[in-house]
Design a protein around this motif. Structure first.
Motif, PDB file in Angstrom:
ATOM      1  N   MET A 126       0.816  -1.221   0.000  1.00 43.06           N
ATOM      2  CA  MET A 126       0.000   0.000   0.000  1.00 43.06           C
ATOM      3  C   MET A 126       0.846   1.266   0.000  1.00 43.06           C
ATOM      4  SD  MET A 126      -3.102   1.155   2.554  1.00 43.06           S
ATOM      5  CE  MET A 126      -4.205  -0.097   1.909  1.00 43.06           C
ATOM      6  N   ALA A 127       1.919   1.284   0.808  1.00 41.48           N
ATOM      7  CA  ALA A 127       2.768   2.477   0.865  1.00 41.48           C
ATOM      8  C   ALA A 127       3.467   2.702  -0.469  1.00 41.48           C
ATOM      9  CB  ALA A 127       3.792   2.339   1.993  1.00 41.48           C
ATOM     10  N   ALA A 128       3.951   1.616  -1.084  1.00 36.42           N
ATOM     11  CA  ALA A 128       4.606   1.737  -2.388  1.00 36.42           C
ATOM     12  C   ALA A 128       3.609   2.193  -3.441  1.00 36.42           C
ATOM     13  CB  ALA A 128       5.223   0.396  -2.784  1.00 36.42           C
ATOM     14  N   ARG A 129       2.408   1.647  -3.386  1.00 31.62           N
ATOM     15  CA  ARG A 129       1.378   2.013  -4.365  1.00 31.62           C
ATOM     16  C   ARG A 129       0.993   3.481  -4.219  1.00 31.62           C
ATOM     17  NH1 ARG A 129      -1.535  -1.886  -3.315  1.00 31.62           N
ATOM     18  NH2 ARG A 129      -3.262  -0.995  -2.131  1.00 31.62           N
ATOM     19  N   ALA A 130       0.905   3.960  -2.984  1.00 34.08           N
ATOM     20  CA  ALA A 130       0.572   5.369  -2.757  1.00 34.08           C
ATOM     21  C   ALA A 130       1.637   6.278  -3.353  1.00 34.08           C
ATOM     22  CB  ALA A 130       0.416   5.634  -1.260  1.00 34.08           C
ATOM     23  N   LEU A 131       2.902   5.917  -3.152  1.00 33.21           N
ATOM     24  CA  LEU A 131       3.981   6.723  -3.710  1.00 33.21           C
ATOM     25  C   LEU A 131       3.973   6.651  -5.234  1.00 33.21           C
ATOM     26  CD1 LEU A 131       6.476   8.491  -3.370  1.00 33.21           C
ATOM     27  CD2 LEU A 131       7.846   6.396  -3.109  1.00 33.21           C
ATOM     28  N   ALA A 132       3.784   5.455  -5.777  1.00 33.48           N
ATOM     29  CA  ALA A 132       3.769   5.298  -7.239  1.00 33.48           C
ATOM     30  C   ALA A 132       2.652   6.111  -7.867  1.00 33.48           C
ATOM     31  CB  ALA A 132       3.624   3.822  -7.595  1.00 33.48           C
ATOM     32  N   ARG A 133       1.481   6.084  -7.276  1.00 29.55           N
ATOM     33  CA  ARG A 133       0.358   6.854  -7.815  1.00 29.55           C
ATOM     34  C   ARG A 133       0.610   8.364  -7.687  1.00 29.55           C
ATOM     35  NH1 ARG A 133      -4.152   4.183  -9.293  1.00 29.55           N
ATOM     36  NH2 ARG A 133      -4.464   2.025  -8.595  1.00 29.55           N
ATOM     37  N   SER A 134       1.169   8.782  -6.571  1.00 29.05           N
ATOM     38  CA  SER A 134       1.433  10.210  -6.365  1.00 29.05           C
ATOM     39  C   SER A 134       2.488  10.715  -7.342  1.00 29.05           C
ATOM     40  CB  SER A 134       1.882  10.447  -4.926  1.00 29.05           C
ATOM     41  OG  SER A 134       0.861  10.109  -4.010  1.00 29.05           O
ATOM     42  N   MET A 135       3.568   9.937  -7.515  1.00 28.44           N
ATOM     43  CA  MET A 135       4.604  10.316  -8.463  1.00 28.44           C
ATOM     44  C   MET A 135       4.050  10.391  -9.886  1.00 28.44           C
ATOM     45  SD  MET A 135       7.772   7.963  -7.056  1.00 28.44           S
ATOM     46  CE  MET A 135       8.765   8.247  -8.524  1.00 28.44           C
ATOM     47  N   SER A 136       3.226   9.426 -10.236  1.00 29.34           N
ATOM     48  CA  SER A 136       2.665   9.382 -11.589  1.00 29.34           C
ATOM     49  C   SER A 136       1.742  10.564 -11.836  1.00 29.34           C
ATOM     50  CB  SER A 136       1.917   8.069 -11.796  1.00 29.34           C
ATOM     51  OG  SER A 136       2.804   6.966 -11.702  1.00 29.34           O
ATOM     52  N   ALA A 137       0.939  10.915 -10.833  1.00 30.53           N
ATOM     53  CA  ALA A 137       0.043  12.061 -10.977  1.00 30.53           C
ATOM     54  C   ALA A 137       0.835  13.356 -11.082  1.00 30.53           C
ATOM     55  CB  ALA A 137      -0.920  12.117  -9.789  1.00 30.53           C
ATOM     56  N   GLU A 138       1.909  13.486 -10.284  1.00 28.27           N
ATOM     57  CA  GLU A 138       2.745  14.685 -10.365  1.00 28.27           C
ATOM     58  C   GLU A 138       3.410  14.783 -11.742  1.00 28.27           C
ATOM     59  OE1 GLU A 138       6.447  16.916  -8.040  1.00 28.27           O
ATOM     60  OE2 GLU A 138       5.475  15.176  -7.115  1.00 28.27           O
ATOM     61  N   MET A 139       3.848  13.644 -12.264  1.00 33.05           N
ATOM     62  CA  MET A 139       4.437  13.639 -13.602  1.00 33.05           C
ATOM     63  C   MET A 139       3.413  14.055 -14.652  1.00 33.05           C
ATOM     64  SD  MET A 139       7.155  12.962 -15.465  1.00 33.05           S
ATOM     65  CE  MET A 139       6.649  14.362 -16.456  1.00 33.05           C
ATOM     66  N   HIS A 140       2.197  13.558 -14.505  1.00 35.49           N
ATOM     67  CA  HIS A 140       1.137  13.857 -15.467  1.00 35.49           C
ATOM     68  C   HIS A 140       0.835  15.351 -15.520  1.00 35.49           C
ATOM     69  CE1 HIS A 140      -2.994  13.889 -17.147  1.00 35.49           C
ATOM     70  NE2 HIS A 140      -2.596  12.812 -17.791  1.00 35.49           N
ATOM     71  N   ALA A 141       0.886  16.001 -14.366  1.00 32.17           N
ATOM     72  CA  ALA A 141       0.434  17.384 -14.285  1.00 32.17           C
ATOM     73  C   ALA A 141       1.567  18.408 -14.261  1.00 32.17           C
ATOM     74  CB  ALA A 141      -0.424  17.570 -13.021  1.00 32.17           C
ATOM     75  N   GLY A 142       2.791  17.971 -13.963  1.00 31.22           N
ATOM     76  CA  GLY A 142       3.837  18.934 -13.665  1.00 31.22           C
ATOM     77  C   GLY A 142       5.014  18.929 -14.604  1.00 31.22           C
ATOM     78  N   PHE A 143       6.109  19.552 -14.115  1.00 34.25           N
ATOM     79  CA  PHE A 143       7.393  19.618 -14.806  1.00 34.25           C
ATOM     80  C   PHE A 143       7.269  20.303 -16.170  1.00 34.25           C
ATOM     81  CE2 PHE A 143       7.439  15.648 -12.196  1.00 34.25           C
ATOM     82  CZ  PHE A 143       8.174  16.176 -11.154  1.00 34.25           C
ATOM     83  N   VAL A 144       6.506  21.372 -16.195  1.00 38.47           N
ATOM     84  CA  VAL A 144       6.266  22.102 -17.450  1.00 38.47           C
ATOM     85  C   VAL A 144       7.542  22.729 -18.015  1.00 38.47           C
ATOM     86  CG1 VAL A 144       5.016  24.033 -18.486  1.00 38.47           C
ATOM     87  CG2 VAL A 144       3.838  22.480 -16.910  1.00 38.47           C
TER      88      VAL A 144
END
Length: 218
Positions: A91-109
């Protein structure tokens, strides 16, 4: 299923969608749609692009349209019953993976705007804008956190290939194309990513493409 994607040399979002469907193991046909050529303005009005507002990638499964990389990941993950390991079991790994993926999707413009994906080129190192340096520092810090906490025993962010790797795949190509300095661990991760069979297949197909899009060339 049929997946509509843009030019493999340049289309970072298409790479993510393609990697997701490829990883699912489900049979699919792909259709490469040249972007920004003389016919693009008309071509993007075709029925297959209406649902996605003329964006690629878009996945059609019968009469179901799925677009946006994270949506495609979740769709094929659900379609395969979660058996392909898109997200870590812990669960902890999945939470981090999902958060990182969402940040990648929306950020680093700044990184995206100043360093377009281009799989045909490798440029000499050049000074980075401060905002790009900040993006690279954040990305590599996320990678180090994931690999330190959950990546033991494997080459990828969470050990085994996962949705998080798929989401960061185009960034890996950008860092290498523009010869951006990396720590040893980040460089090893990038090398492992480019050696993955799916990435190697995409990169090989990109080299064979005839199109050149000047806006994405330095």
């Amino acid at each position: 299923m049929k997946l509509f994607i843009g030019n493999k040399v340049y289309s970072s979002w298409s790479l993510r969608g393609w990697l997701a469907v490829k990883h699912s193991g489900l049979p699919f046909a792909e259709q490469v749609v040249p972007l920004y050529d003389a016919a693009w303005a008309e071509r993007r009005k075709a029925p297959e692009f209406v649902a996605s507002n003329s964006k690629v990638p878009v996945l059609w499964d019968g009469d179901i349209a799925v677009w946006e990389s994270l949506a495609i990941i979740d769709y094929v993950d659900e379609k395969t019953g979660g058996e392909r390991g898109f997200w870590p079991d812990d669960m902890a790994a999945r939470a981090l993976a999902r958060s990182m993926s969402a940040e990648m999707h929306a950020g680093f413009v700044p990184l995206r705007q100043n360093h377009s994906m281009n799989l045909r080129k490798q440029y000499a190192p050049a000074p980075l804008l401060p905002e790009v340096e900040s993006d690279v520092a954040r990305i590599t810090a996320l990678w180090a956190d994931a690999r330190t906490r959950f990546g033991a025993g494997g080459d990828f962010l969470f050990g085994e290939w996962s949705a998080a790797d798929i989401m960061f795949a185009p960034v890996v190509t950008r860092l290498l194309t523009y010869s951006i300095p990396l720590s040893e661990d980040a460089a090893n991760y990038c090398a492992a990513m480019m050696a993955h069979p799916h990435m190697a297949e995409w990169a090989s197909a990109a080299q064979a493409e005839p199109w050149v899009i000047e806006r994405f060339e330095r």
